[in-house]
Scaffold this motif. Structure first.
Motif, mmCIF file in Angstrom:
data_model
loop_
_atom_site.group_PDB
_atom_site.id
_atom_site.type_symbol
_atom_site.label_atom_id
_atom_site.label_comp_id
_atom_site.label_asym_id
_atom_site.label_seq_id
_atom_site.Cartn_x
_atom_site.Cartn_y
_atom_site.Cartn_z
ATOM 1 N N UNK A 171 0.836 -1.198 0.000
ATOM 2 C CA UNK A 171 0.000 0.000 0.000
ATOM 3 C C UNK A 171 0.872 1.249 0.000
ATOM 4 N N UNK A 172 1.275 1.638 -1.176
ATOM 5 C CA UNK A 172 2.085 2.837 -1.361
ATOM 6 C C UNK A 172 1.278 4.056 -0.934
ATOM 7 N N UNK A 173 1.952 5.067 -0.414
ATOM 8 C CA UNK A 173 1.241 6.256 0.043
ATOM 9 C C UNK A 173 0.499 6.915 -1.115
ATOM 10 N N UNK A 174 -0.629 7.504 -0.793
ATOM 11 C CA UNK A 174 -1.428 8.180 -1.805
ATOM 12 C C UNK A 174 -0.635 9.302 -2.445
ATOM 13 N N UNK A 175 0.109 10.042 -1.648
ATOM 14 C CA UNK A 175 0.886 11.161 -2.191
ATOM 15 C C UNK A 175 1.892 10.690 -3.235
ATOM 16 N N UNK A 176 2.521 9.533 -2.993
ATOM 17 C CA UNK A 176 3.493 9.036 -3.970
ATOM 18 C C UNK A 176 2.796 8.593 -5.252
ATOM 19 N N UNK A 177 1.650 7.955 -5.127
ATOM 20 C CA UNK A 177 0.922 7.531 -6.312
ATOM 21 C C UNK A 177 0.445 8.734 -7.122
#
Length: 452
Positions: A171-177
């Motif tokens: 679950x990659x951070x939303x900001x990175x995505x």
């Protein structure tokens, strides 16, 4: 079966033959003269369909190759997210040990963070010119394809990294995505589409909050991306437990009334809002009916119609649509005309405006209005006469809609209209319901005449 036919079919990109040969007993891991399995050939050709057929037929994406790589590693190096998805196969998180999953993620991240061109130069040791072209990645979006010497790669590693993380449930951070999505500043890029898909699948409150916080980001690309994901939420909510339909609609209404400074973004806000259900959509439309930017005004008609169409328009909405139908921008006129046709109240005022749009000096307005009128409820002689006049249009689609509209009105000039639309057999229109209706009308008339 010696595998010669399978190699030839893979080389041709013939998915049907590949599937048939595998079902007939061809070895899915057939090795070619260079010592590589046919799955590598499909991946190198960026043939996701053949690669998927091979994997579904039993080809091993994790097979150790003479150089120590695997077909999956080679697919990642190739840079096509569609091919990687095809080669990855089902349940990779269960199939691959954690150490191998981490290695694959590290490989994709290296390509992405270093950049495809730099990684390509590092691998080839070639400082020469890199040939770059734009390539479509099997419907996922476009990507830059680079060639240096004998080596070709696609720069889709941001999307590959995103897809692998989701497949492995990282679950990659939303900001990175979001950062990956907007880095290319292009909604048609594969990095954007992969991030959008993953975030539309992640329905937790934490993801929702982190995503929608980018509504306030100073860069318009971030705000556009939020809207794109919200649109996906709305499109896929029917089977979702956490649909966020209500939350999305409330956010969009607030966004549209809070003073979005970028007209292009505001137009997209109104578009996504028109796809949702909210009691304030009409009020939002009226608020922006006189906006100076035509992109914004062009989104107003759908808001004024709302989800309850057909229904009587309120006086303010009716007046606004009539004004927009005379807008200086032809795209706005066309959108207003379609809305007027959908909400036709039987008045001569609406009919007069629609006839005027069918005779508009801009061909695009005539074409879009004819398409809407063909299925519309107005059966007046004035509209039918305007459709007859469109049978002389250069655009085939406009002529087709005019003839189909006359047929649906049982107009006595239908036979003449069909003759002026011919030929009725056209590439790309094999399953068109309008052409089918014209064919059936003509066939029935001819056979009734013969029987009489």
């Amino acid at each position: 079966m010696d595998g010669t036919e399978l190699v030839a079919a893979v080389r041709r990109g013939d998915v049907k033959v590949v599937t048939a040969l595998l079902e007939a007993g061809a070895a899915p891991n057939t090795v070619m003269d260079d010592g590589l399995p046919v799955l590598c050939l499909a991946a190198a050709a960026y043939d996701a369909g053949v690669a998927e057929a091979l994997v579904e037929g039993g080809a091993d994406p994790d097979q150790k190759l003479p150089d120590g790589t695997t077909p999956l590693v080679r697919a990642i190096d190739g840079g096509s997210p569609t091919v990687v998805t095809a080669v990855l196969g089902r349940e990779p998180r269960l199939r691959l040990p954690e150490a191998e999953r981490l290695q694959l993620l590290a490989l994709a991240r290296r390509w992405y963070e270093r950049g495809a061109e730099e990684e390509l130069r590092g691998r080839t040791g070639d400082a020469g010119h890199v040939c770059q072209v734009r390539a479509m990645d099997d419907g996922r979006g476009h990507v830059t394809q680079l060639r240096l010497g004998a080596l070709t790669v696609r720069a889709g590693h941001g999307a590959i990294l995103t897809d692998l993380e989701w497949a492995f449930r990282v679950l990659t951070s939303v900001d990175e995505l979001v950062a990956r999505a907007v880095a290319q500043r292009d909604p048609d890029h594969v990095d954007w589409s992969s991030a959008r898909w993953v975030l539309s699948e992640r329905r937790s409150k934490e993801t929702w909050s982190a995503l929608t916080a980018h509504r306030y980001h100073p860069a318009p690309e971030h705000r556009r991306f939020v809207l794109d994901v919200l649109h996906f939420y709305l499109l896929t909510s029917s089977s979702r437990r956490n649909s966020y339909d209500k939350e999305s609609a409330e956010l969009l209404v607030d966004w549209a009334t809070d003073g979005e400074v970028d007209p292009g973004v505001l137009a997209e806000v109104l578009f996504v809002l028109s796809e949702s259900e909210h009691r304030e959509t009409e009020a939002v439309g009226l608020r922006h009916a006189a906006h100076p930017d035509p992109r914004v005004r062009g989104r107003v008609p759908d808001l004024l119609l709302g989800w309850a169409t057909p229904r009587p328009l309120l006086d303010a909405a009716r007046a606004a649509l009539l004004v927009l139908a005379g807008d200086q921008d032809w795209g706005v006129r066309a959108m207003a005309g379609r809305a007027l046709i959908a909400a036709h109240d039987g008045s001569s005022e609406f009919t007069d405006v629609i006839v005027g749009l069918l005779r508009d000096p801009v061909a695009g307005v005539r074409a879009r209005t004819a398409e809407a009128v063909a299925d519309g409820v107005d059966r007046s002689a004035a509209v039918a006469d305007a459709l007859v006049a469109l049978l002389d249009e250069e655009d085939f689609g406009t002529r087709l809609n005019a003839a189909y509209g006359l047929l649906r009105r049982d107009d006595p000039r239908t036979g003449e209209a069909i003759e002026r639309v011919r030929p009725l057999s056209r590439p790309g229109f094999e399953h068109d319901h309008r052409l089918s209706a014209l064919w059936n009308w003509k066939w029935n008339r001819e056979h009734r005449s013969a029987a009489g």
